[in-house]
Design a protein around this motif. Structure first.
Motif, short mmCIF file in Angstrom:
data_model
loop_
_atom_site.label_atom_id
_atom_site.label_comp_id
_atom_site.label_asym_id
_atom_site.label_seq_id
_atom_site.Cartn_x
_atom_site.Cartn_y
_atom_site.Cartn_z
N ILE A 15 -11.47 29.91 2.69
CA ILE A 15 -10.24 30.53 3.19
C ILE A 15 -9.14 29.48 3.27
O ILE A 15 -7.99 29.74 2.90
CB ILE A 15 -10.48 31.22 4.55
CG1 ILE A 15 -11.45 32.39 4.39
CG2 ILE A 15 -9.16 31.69 5.16
CD1 ILE A 15 -11.96 32.97 5.70
N TRP A 16 -9.48 28.26 3.71
CA TRP A 16 -8.51 27.17 3.78
C TRP A 16 -7.93 26.88 2.39
O TRP A 16 -6.74 26.61 2.25
CB TRP A 16 -9.16 25.92 4.37
CG TRP A 16 -8.28 24.72 4.35
CD1 TRP A 16 -7.32 24.39 5.27
CD2 TRP A 16 -8.27 23.68 3.36
NE1 TRP A 16 -6.72 23.21 4.91
CE2 TRP A 16 -7.28 22.75 3.74
CE3 TRP A 16 -8.99 23.45 2.20
CZ2 TRP A 16 -7.01 21.61 3.00
CZ3 TRP A 16 -8.72 22.32 1.46
CH2 TRP A 16 -7.73 21.41 1.86
N LEU A 17 -8.79 26.94 1.35
CA LEU A 17 -8.33 26.69 -0.01
C LEU A 17 -7.22 27.65 -0.44
O LEU A 17 -6.38 27.30 -1.25
CB LEU A 17 -9.49 26.80 -1.00
CG LEU A 17 -10.41 25.61 -1.15
CD1 LEU A 17 -11.53 25.93 -2.13
CD2 LEU A 17 -9.67 24.37 -1.58
N THR A 18 -7.25 28.88 0.09
CA THR A 18 -6.25 29.87 -0.28
C THR A 18 -4.89 29.57 0.35
O THR A 18 -3.89 30.14 -0.07
CB THR A 18 -6.67 31.29 0.16
OG1 THR A 18 -6.67 31.36 1.58
CG2 THR A 18 -8.03 31.67 -0.42
N GLY A 19 -4.89 28.71 1.37
CA GLY A 19 -3.64 28.39 2.06
C GLY A 19 -3.34 29.33 3.22
O GLY A 19 -2.29 29.21 3.86
N PHE A 20 -4.23 30.26 3.52
CA PHE A 20 -4.00 31.22 4.61
C PHE A 20 -4.22 30.63 5.99
O PHE A 20 -3.75 31.18 6.97
CB PHE A 20 -4.89 32.46 4.45
CG PHE A 20 -4.44 33.38 3.35
CD1 PHE A 20 -3.14 33.83 3.27
CD2 PHE A 20 -5.34 33.79 2.38
CE1 PHE A 20 -2.73 34.68 2.25
CE2 PHE A 20 -4.96 34.64 1.36
CZ PHE A 20 -3.63 35.08 1.28
N ILE A 21 -4.97 29.54 6.07
CA ILE A 21 -5.21 28.92 7.38
C ILE A 21 -4.86 27.44 7.33
O ILE A 21 -4.96 26.79 6.28
CB ILE A 21 -6.66 29.12 7.87
CG1 ILE A 21 -7.67 28.51 6.91
CG2 ILE A 21 -6.97 30.58 8.11
CD1 ILE A 21 -9.11 28.52 7.42
N ALA A 22 -4.46 26.91 8.46
CA ALA A 22 -4.06 25.51 8.58
C ALA A 22 -5.28 24.64 8.89
O ALA A 22 -6.34 25.12 9.29
CB ALA A 22 -3.03 25.37 9.69
#
Length: 185
Positions: free
Chosen positions: A154-161
Motif C-alpha cells: 500500500i505504501w508503494l502506491t503512495g496512498f499512505i505516508a
C-alpha cells in the motif's frame, strides 16, 4: 536416507525443511542489505512456503519433537520477525530517520521485534509436541509478516505516508500478543 524419517535425528526431513526456511531468511537479509527488494521478497515468500511445508511433513511422518518445535520458532523469528522488520526499514525508512520522529522509528522497530520474540517464546512454552491447536491466540508471526507486506505494498502506491507504516508496525506488533483468535489452517 532413513535418517530423514528418524524422529530423533536433528536432520530429519521436517527439520531439514526448517533449515531451508532459515537459509531463505538469511538470503532475504543478504538481498535487503544490498537494496535488492525483489530478491529479498522472493526469499521471504520462499521461507513462508518452507514454514508451511515443515509442519505438514512433521505431522504426516510423525517427526514432531521438542527440538523441531524450538527450531521452527528460531526460523520464524528470523524469517517472519527480523526479515520483515529489516524489509520495512531498508525499503521505507532508511535515510529518513531524522526527518521522521526518531523516537517513533526506534520504538516501532524495537517493539515489533520484541513482540515477535515474546510471541514465539510463549508459543513454545504452550506447545505440545505433535499437537495442533484449533486456534492461535494472537496473530502468528507469519501472518504478522504478511500484514507488514500488505502495508508495504500500500505504501508503494503512495496512498499512505511513512509514519502510517510505522504506526501499522506498532499495531501489528500489539496484535502478535493480543487475545484475538486466529483459526489454524
Amino acid at each position: 536416507m532413513s535418517f530423514l524419517f528418524n524422529k530423533n535425528n536433528h536432520f530429519n526431513l521436517a527439520n531439514t525443511v526448517t533449515f531451508f526456511n532459515i537459509a531463505s531468511g538469511i538470503m532475504a537479509i543478504y538481498f535487503l542489505t544490498h537494496g535488492e527488494f525483489l530478491g529479498a521478497a522472493m526469499f521471504a515468500w520462499l521461507a513462508g512456503g518452507f514454514d508451511i511445508l515443515d509442519g505438514k511433513i512433521a505431522r504426516k511422518y510423525n517427526l514432531s519433537t521438542d527440538f523441531g518445535v524450538q527450531l521452527d520458532s528460531y526460523a520464524d523469528f528470523l524469517s517472519f520477525v527480523i526479515v520483515p522488520s529489516m524489509f520495512i526499514y531498508f525499503a521505507v525508512i532508511d535515510g529518513k530517520e531524522l526527518i521522521l520522529f526518531t523516537p517513533l522509528v526506534v520504538f516501532a522497530f524495537i517493539y515489533y521485534i520484541i513482540s515477535g520474540l515474546r510471541r514465539l517464546i510463549q508459543f513454545n512454552l504452550n506447545a505440545h509436541v505433535g499437537e495442533v491447536e484449533k486456534y492461535f491466540t494472537g496473530v502468528p508471526t507469519p501472518l504478522g509478516a504478511i500484514l507488514l507486506w500488505v502495508v508495504y505494498l500500500i505504501w508503494l502506491t503512495g496512498f499512505i505516508a511513512d509514519e502510517f507504516v510505522l504506526i501499522s508496525m506498532i499495531i501489528i506488533a500489539y496484535l502478535l500478543n493480543s487475545k484475538i483468535k486466529i483459526p489454524h489452517l
